[in-house]
Design a protein around this motif. Sequence first.
Motif, PDB file in Angstrom:
ATOM      1  N   SER A 195     -51.527 -48.154 -68.325  1.00 44.12           N
ATOM      2  CA  SER A 195     -51.413 -47.157 -69.375  1.00 44.12           C
ATOM      3  C   SER A 195     -50.680 -45.910 -68.849  1.00 44.12           C
ATOM      4  CB  SER A 195     -52.827 -46.816 -69.859  1.00 44.12           C
ATOM      5  OG  SER A 195     -52.783 -45.890 -70.884  1.00 44.12           O
ATOM      6  N   ALA A 196     -51.016 -45.469 -67.620  1.00 41.14           N
ATOM      7  CA  ALA A 196     -50.370 -44.284 -67.045  1.00 41.14           C
ATOM      8  C   ALA A 196     -48.865 -44.500 -66.874  1.00 41.14           C
ATOM      9  CB  ALA A 196     -51.012 -43.948 -65.695  1.00 41.14           C
ATOM     10  N   TRP A 197     -48.471 -45.717 -66.541  1.00 45.11           N
ATOM     11  CA  TRP A 197     -47.045 -46.038 -66.402  1.00 45.11           C
ATOM     12  C   TRP A 197     -46.364 -46.189 -67.766  1.00 45.11           C
ATOM     13  CZ3 TRP A 197     -43.980 -46.516 -62.042  1.00 45.11           C
ATOM     14  CH2 TRP A 197     -44.639 -46.494 -60.794  1.00 45.11           C
ATOM     15  N   GLY A 198     -47.166 -46.192 -68.828  1.00 43.71           N
ATOM     16  CA  GLY A 198     -46.598 -46.271 -70.172  1.00 43.71           C
ATOM     17  C   GLY A 198     -46.287 -47.677 -70.647  1.00 43.71           C
ATOM     18  N   PHE A 199     -46.749 -48.688 -69.903  1.00 46.51           N
ATOM     19  CA  PHE A 199     -46.413 -50.060 -70.310  1.00 46.51           C
ATOM     20  C   PHE A 199     -47.227 -50.526 -71.515  1.00 46.51           C
ATOM     21  CE2 PHE A 199     -44.893 -50.298 -65.838  1.00 46.51           C
ATOM     22  CZ  PHE A 199     -43.569 -50.589 -66.124  1.00 46.51           C
ATOM     23  N   THR A 200     -48.305 -49.830 -71.839  1.00 41.88           N
ATOM     24  CA  THR A 200     -49.093 -50.227 -73.006  1.00 41.88           C
ATOM     25  C   THR A 200     -48.491 -49.657 -74.296  1.00 41.88           C
ATOM     26  OG1 THR A 200     -50.542 -48.354 -72.597  1.00 41.88           O
ATOM     27  CG2 THR A 200     -51.264 -50.481 -71.755  1.00 41.88           C
ATOM     28  N   THR A 201     -47.765 -48.550 -74.188  1.00 45.39           N
ATOM     29  CA  THR A 201     -47.237 -47.891 -75.387  1.00 45.39           C
ATOM     30  C   THR A 201     -45.721 -47.903 -75.458  1.00 45.39           C
ATOM     31  OG1 THR A 201     -47.200 -45.799 -74.191  1.00 45.39           O
ATOM     32  CG2 THR A 201     -49.174 -46.262 -75.500  1.00 45.39           C
ATOM     33  N   GLY A 202     -45.051 -48.083 -74.316  1.00 45.82           N
ATOM     34  CA  GLY A 202     -43.593 -47.987 -74.294  1.00 45.82           C
ATOM     35  C   GLY A 202     -43.098 -46.600 -73.916  1.00 45.82           C
ATOM     36  N   ASP A 203     -44.030 -45.635 -73.784  1.00 49.02           N
ATOM     37  CA  ASP A 203     -43.632 -44.295 -73.320  1.00 49.02           C
ATOM     38  C   ASP A 203     -43.640 -44.291 -71.793  1.00 49.02           C
ATOM     39  OD1 ASP A 203     -43.497 -43.373 -75.923  1.00 49.02           O
ATOM     40  OD2 ASP A 203     -45.633 -42.827 -75.953  1.00 49.02           O
ATOM     41  N   HIS A 204     -42.586 -44.839 -71.210  1.00 48.31           N
ATOM     42  CA  HIS A 204     -42.585 -45.079 -69.772  1.00 48.31           C
ATOM     43  C   HIS A 204     -42.455 -43.790 -68.960  1.00 48.31           C
ATOM     44  CE1 HIS A 204     -40.904 -49.120 -71.203  1.00 48.31           C
ATOM     45  NE2 HIS A 204     -42.159 -49.303 -70.842  1.00 48.31           N
ATOM     46  N   ARG A 205     -43.166 -43.740 -67.860  1.00 55.02           N
ATOM     47  CA  ARG A 205     -43.043 -42.610 -66.933  1.00 55.02           C
ATOM     48  C   ARG A 205     -43.492 -43.070 -65.558  1.00 55.02           C
ATOM     49  NH1 ARG A 205     -48.670 -40.810 -66.979  1.00 55.02           N
ATOM     50  NH2 ARG A 205     -48.281 -38.965 -65.750  1.00 55.02           N
ATOM     51  N   VAL A 206     -43.080 -42.359 -64.525  1.00 52.40           N
ATOM     52  CA  VAL A 206     -43.537 -42.646 -63.171  1.00 52.40           C
ATOM     53  C   VAL A 206     -44.645 -41.646 -62.836  1.00 52.40           C
ATOM     54  CG1 VAL A 206     -42.880 -42.846 -60.751  1.00 52.40           C
ATOM     55  CG2 VAL A 206     -41.229 -43.441 -62.541  1.00 52.40           C
ATOM     56  N   PRO A 207     -45.890 -42.118 -62.740  1.00 49.53           N
ATOM     57  CA  PRO A 207     -46.990 -41.202 -62.434  1.00 49.53           C
ATOM     58  C   PRO A 207     -46.840 -40.640 -61.012  1.00 49.53           C
ATOM     59  CG  PRO A 207     -47.798 -43.345 -63.224  1.00 49.53           C
ATOM     60  CD  PRO A 207     -46.352 -43.508 -62.895  1.00 49.53           C
TER      61      PRO A 207
END
Lengths: 147, 316
Positions: free
Chosen positions: B84-96
């Motif tokens: 979820s933190a990497w955004g793979f569950t929503t598509g809002d990708h980010r590098v934590p």
Amino acid sequence: MTETTNNPRRAELLFAAVVAAVAVGGLAVAYALGAFGAHAHAGSGAYADGTHAVAVIARDGNVVETIDLAAVQEPYTFKLEDARGSNVVAVEPGRISVAEADCPDEVCVHTGWIDSPATPIACVPHGLTITIEREGGDAHGLDAVAR
Amino acid sequence: MTLTVYADDQATADEAADACEQRVRELDELLAPDDAGSEIAQLNAAGGDPFAVSDQVRFLVTEALGAARESNGAFDPTVYPLTSAWGFTTGDHRVPSPEEIGELRAQVGYQFVQVDDAARMVTLGHGTRIDVGGVAKGYAADELWALLNERGIDSALFDLGGNVTALGAKPDGSVWKVGIADPAAPDQLAGTLDLVTATVSTSGAYQRFFDEGGVRYHHLLDPATGYPTDSDLASVSVVGGDGARCDALSTACYVLGREGALELWRRAGAGMGAGGSPFDLVLIADDGSVTVTEGIADAFKPAGAYGQNLSVVKRP
């Protein structure tokens, strides 16, 4: 290419399956639902994986005609006849149907338009089948892709 | 989702397909961790207290934990906060940030999840949160299989988001032909599998990823590090009779890498796997080599250059 040698055998197998099902009181039916739009691309005959729909018409399991449905520009009809009777086949971009037939049950006509390998048309009294195959690309003859 | 059902008459086929579609919708509602109303979301919000769940969710959690144990945590349903933190569950990708990953890693650990079958409760200890998405597609296939069996249907094919399940053979008795996507060019094929009564589940970095700062980040996180797994594999396809298990083990095998995946395969075949039933593998490595386990060696036909670098692994 092995397509020309494959088609007659595959058509024959399919026809045998349809006949067997009719003998027990029904018609073999494929039902596809494309909730994610993966299955049919009605109206074009071209698929996202680079393949295209080709209609294969067979009489008693022998291929009599193949039609690249992706290459069809204008709708047209033609008649197939033999001693058992006639079927009028209608072709449109991406799909095919039997428009008229003088067979007793007209199951072939009632099947309506087909545009994917999921549904075949069979006129059992006239020994006629119309199936859709995917050709070209890398997906020839595939039922699904694990990805 | 594509579903092809062969039946003796149209009414049976239509009714069966409708029942399957409805079942998939129900499962979707039950299992989506990002949908606040779903049972999984409520379980995650229970704050570590024992939480009463339906038999289905309890079964899924049990399946997921079984695969986690068997793979020694290479598949872990509690990696969800990181995914979820990497955004793979929503598509809002980010590098934590490394700090964020460090904190979230403390919440990862399948051993903190307790299932109490008698009380029908699941407890998420140690701040863990769970996502059964890693077994959901395979489980859905198992459920649809059961629905069709009840109706006497013995020939069907499902494609549930790239997980392919064959029920029986085709109506003419021939095998189903299922392609395996080429991980280097996913719109093409690495090969085909002849399939009768089995599920194929594929995991690969190519399925979901994003690029940032010239680096590619993919969705198959290593639960031990919290970062995308640095695997020597490009994709793993698991073939077996238990869809949910195939689904989980394809992820596990990717994370384990080629040797680890083959070790898991050997243990399952020797009856030493925690979950039991044997399975087979198609492993496509980053270097373009293909490894196939002996149970499907004859069923697998490589495409193109993959045919030149193919090896078959046999059981000892």
